[in-house]
Scaffold this active site. Sequence first.
Site, PDB file in Angstrom:
ATOM      1  N   ASP A   8      -7.013 -11.108  -2.901  1.00  0.00           N
ATOM      2  CA  ASP A   8      -7.338 -10.779  -4.289  1.00  0.00           C
ATOM      3  C   ASP A   8      -6.428 -11.473  -5.291  1.00  0.00           C
ATOM      4  O   ASP A   8      -6.660 -11.410  -6.501  1.00  0.00           O
ATOM      5  CB  ASP A   8      -7.200  -9.269  -4.519  1.00  0.00           C
ATOM      6  CG  ASP A   8      -7.907  -8.477  -3.454  1.00  0.00           C
ATOM      7  OD1 ASP A   8      -8.818  -9.032  -2.807  1.00  0.00           O
ATOM      8  OD2 ASP A   8      -7.540  -7.309  -3.262  1.00  0.00           O
ATOM      9  N   ASP A  37      -5.758   6.004   1.537  1.00  0.00           N
ATOM     10  CA  ASP A  37      -5.938   4.612   1.151  1.00  0.00           C
ATOM     11  C   ASP A  37      -7.385   4.237   1.454  1.00  0.00           C
ATOM     12  O   ASP A  37      -7.873   4.497   2.569  1.00  0.00           O
ATOM     13  CB  ASP A  37      -4.970   3.771   2.009  1.00  0.00           C
ATOM     14  CG  ASP A  37      -4.795   2.366   1.493  1.00  0.00           C
ATOM     15  OD1 ASP A  37      -5.821   1.703   1.243  1.00  0.00           O
ATOM     16  OD2 ASP A  37      -3.638   1.941   1.351  1.00  0.00           O
ATOM     17  N   HIS A  40       0.834  -1.207   0.000  1.00  0.00           N
ATOM     18  CA  HIS A  40       0.000   0.000   0.000  1.00  0.00           C
ATOM     19  C   HIS A  40       0.868   1.256   0.000  1.00  0.00           C
ATOM     20  O   HIS A  40       0.566   2.231  -0.683  1.00  0.00           O
ATOM     21  CB  HIS A  40      -0.934  -0.007   1.220  1.00  0.00           C
ATOM     22  CG  HIS A  40      -1.996  -1.052   1.106  1.00  0.00           C
ATOM     23  ND1 HIS A  40      -3.303  -0.759   0.836  1.00  0.00           N
ATOM     24  CD2 HIS A  40      -1.919  -2.400   1.175  1.00  0.00           C
ATOM     25  CE1 HIS A  40      -3.996  -1.886   0.758  1.00  0.00           C
ATOM     26  NE2 HIS A  40      -3.174  -2.898   0.961  1.00  0.00           N
ATOM     27  N   ASN A  78       0.267  -5.140  -6.891  1.00  0.00           N
ATOM     28  CA  ASN A  78       1.440  -4.368  -7.330  1.00  0.00           C
ATOM     29  C   ASN A  78       2.372  -5.238  -8.156  1.00  0.00           C
ATOM     30  O   ASN A  78       2.837  -4.815  -9.219  1.00  0.00           O
ATOM     31  CB  ASN A  78       2.202  -3.814  -6.122  1.00  0.00           C
ATOM     32  CG  ASN A  78       1.375  -2.811  -5.362  1.00  0.00           C
ATOM     33  OD1 ASN A  78       1.145  -1.709  -5.829  1.00  0.00           O
ATOM     34  ND2 ASN A  78       0.873  -3.215  -4.209  1.00  0.00           N
TER      35      ASN A  78
HETATM   36  N1  UDP Z   1       8.769  -5.966  -3.317  1.00  0.00           N
HETATM   37  C1  UDP Z   1      10.049  -5.484  -3.246  1.00  0.00           C
HETATM   38  N2  UDP Z   1      11.051  -6.349  -2.986  1.00  0.00           N
HETATM   39  C2  UDP Z   1      10.869  -7.667  -2.804  1.00  0.00           C
HETATM   40  C3  UDP Z   1       9.549  -8.170  -2.889  1.00  0.00           C
HETATM   41  C4  UDP Z   1       8.519  -7.288  -3.158  1.00  0.00           C
HETATM   42  O1  UDP Z   1      10.299  -4.292  -3.433  1.00  0.00           O
HETATM   43  O2  UDP Z   1      11.852  -8.367  -2.556  1.00  0.00           O
HETATM   44  C5  UDP Z   1       7.662  -5.000  -3.580  1.00  0.00           C
HETATM   45  C6  UDP Z   1       7.039  -5.202  -4.912  1.00  0.00           C
HETATM   46  O3  UDP Z   1       7.757  -4.481  -5.892  1.00  0.00           O
HETATM   47  C7  UDP Z   1       5.614  -4.683  -4.687  1.00  0.00           C
HETATM   48  C8  UDP Z   1       5.379  -4.896  -3.202  1.00  0.00           C
HETATM   49  O4  UDP Z   1       6.647  -5.193  -2.617  1.00  0.00           O
HETATM   50  O5  UDP Z   1       5.530  -3.310  -4.999  1.00  0.00           O
HETATM   51  C9  UDP Z   1       4.451  -6.053  -2.892  1.00  0.00           C
HETATM   52  O6  UDP Z   1       3.154  -5.688  -3.199  1.00  0.00           O
HETATM   53  P1  UDP Z   1       2.116  -6.726  -3.756  1.00  0.00           P
HETATM   54  O7  UDP Z   1       0.819  -6.012  -3.950  1.00  0.00           O
HETATM   55  O8  UDP Z   1       2.634  -7.410  -4.959  1.00  0.00           O
HETATM   56  O9  UDP Z   1       2.009  -7.838  -2.635  1.00  0.00           O
HETATM   57  P2  UDP Z   1       1.746  -7.801  -1.055  1.00  0.00           P
HETATM   58  O10 UDP Z   1       3.065  -7.650  -0.415  1.00  0.00           O
HETATM   59  O11 UDP Z   1       0.822  -6.646  -0.771  1.00  0.00           O
HETATM   60  O12 UDP Z   1       1.123  -9.131  -0.806  1.00  0.00           O
END
Ligand code: UDP
Length: 460
Positions: free
Chosen positions: A368, A106, A16, A348
């Site tokens: 989701d 948000d 987020h 993301n």
């Molecule tokens: N991400 C990152 N480094 C990592 C793994 C993930 O910067 O080693 C970032 C990725 O680029 C994304 C976010 O963490 O922007 C994860 O968001 P996402 O919605 O995909 O998944 P969530 O963590 O919310 O399940």
Amino acid sequence: MRNVHVVVVPYPGQGHINPLLQFAKRLASKGVKATVATTKYTVNSIVAPNVTVEPISDGFDEAGFAQAKNVDLFLKSFRSNGSKTLSRLIEKFEHSEFPVTCVVYDSFLPWALEVAKRHGVYGAAFFTNSAAVCSMFCRIHYGSLRLPVKMEDLPLSIPGLPPLNCSDLPSFIRLPESYPAYLAMKLSQFSNVEKADWMFANTFEELESEVVKELYEMFPAKLIGPVVPSGYLDGRISGDKGYGANLWKPLGEQCVTWLESKPPRSVVYISFGSMVSLTQEQTQELAQGLEETGKNFIWILRESEHTKLPKGFKDSVKEKGLIITWCNQLELLAHEAVGCFVTHCGWNSTLEGLSLGVPMVGVPQWADQLTDAKFVEDVWKVGVRAKEDEQGTVRKQEIIKCVKMVMEGETSEDIRENVAKWKHLAREAVGEGGSSDKNIDEFVDSLKISAAVDLKICNV
Ligand code: UDP
């Protein structure tokens, strides 16, 4: 002209903070003063040029969510402490050069809109999910989709969406009784949204036109995505190669040096985002599958998960595999050596894979991610979705099959062609005069006009 000042309030999770911070950077690049108001626990993890970062409180200042006993408690505490501290932040700016013009919050935090309204400033809801997912929760809120979903209604037919089977539904809809707090939070996004002056969604017209066409009356959001650092898309924000927020320390250089030694499109990049924790069985199937593909891989695995790996795995793959705890995902996805993204299909990550043109293998776990994976495979056709067995585990043979499908042979060529098309369309959407860019400009222009009118009124 009076200055335009937007305060952006993310939910304090990596998935987020990233898009909301990126949106703040985009606004700053268009001449707006942008402040990100985030919890004390996350405030030091954010560093972004031209964006001010200010603390607010969720009531768990030492360790954030981990300190709260459960989601319900966390959300309640954030609502009460967040409202007070956001209010104080707006007051702090009241007599400064930059009084707050608008709060972009948000959509998980609808109380922020109430705070904005109490202070007489604009409020804009920012939805961090796909329009398809918004569409489902929005329809539940307005009563046109009823829970629990009945077996005889499957596949579910929702205007603008492909027919959805049980495995394509967000888990909060599929199993509403299992996640009451999250389901309530998803529905609360719509509780007061008609009072918001704008709604934004991190997607783009071309990507979800069918969904949005059917939804607009209920959900008149401006699509402003993909909200991904500009350096990978339009390049108009100089040096913008990362979000600027890391809740864990990234190991950038080590990965890039390693990738440099690998041939183009030869490496599988695996990440399950910031929240998912695989079972030991799933971790082992994935590990064995990766090893047996014979491909090079980089696997992002948080420290706490390493004990789940098969015995001796790290040693036996040390020539081919790099296992690290965190990285700048975009930097890796953008590298020419990466040819496949094994992803949990967080929104993301899905947008990043698509915007950077990397074919995906979706291994969705919950929330989701299941719906995003459906779109990856069947609507945008930029990857395949790994199928689970009856126990809910994706077996190693399935991993091997899927990785090969997106990296070798005929299917991989079609997928690569599609992903290249979406990459191009994503760039166009956020580039000068693109559909998302125009929507952001309209927002900024109306804030500027209203600030100018305000100033006139003040001077009369
Ligand atoms: N991400 C990152 N480094 C990592 C793994 C993930 O910067 O080693 C970032 C990725 O680029 C994304 C976010 O963490 O922007 C994860 O968001 P996402 O919605 O995909 O998944 P969530 O963590 O919310 O399940």
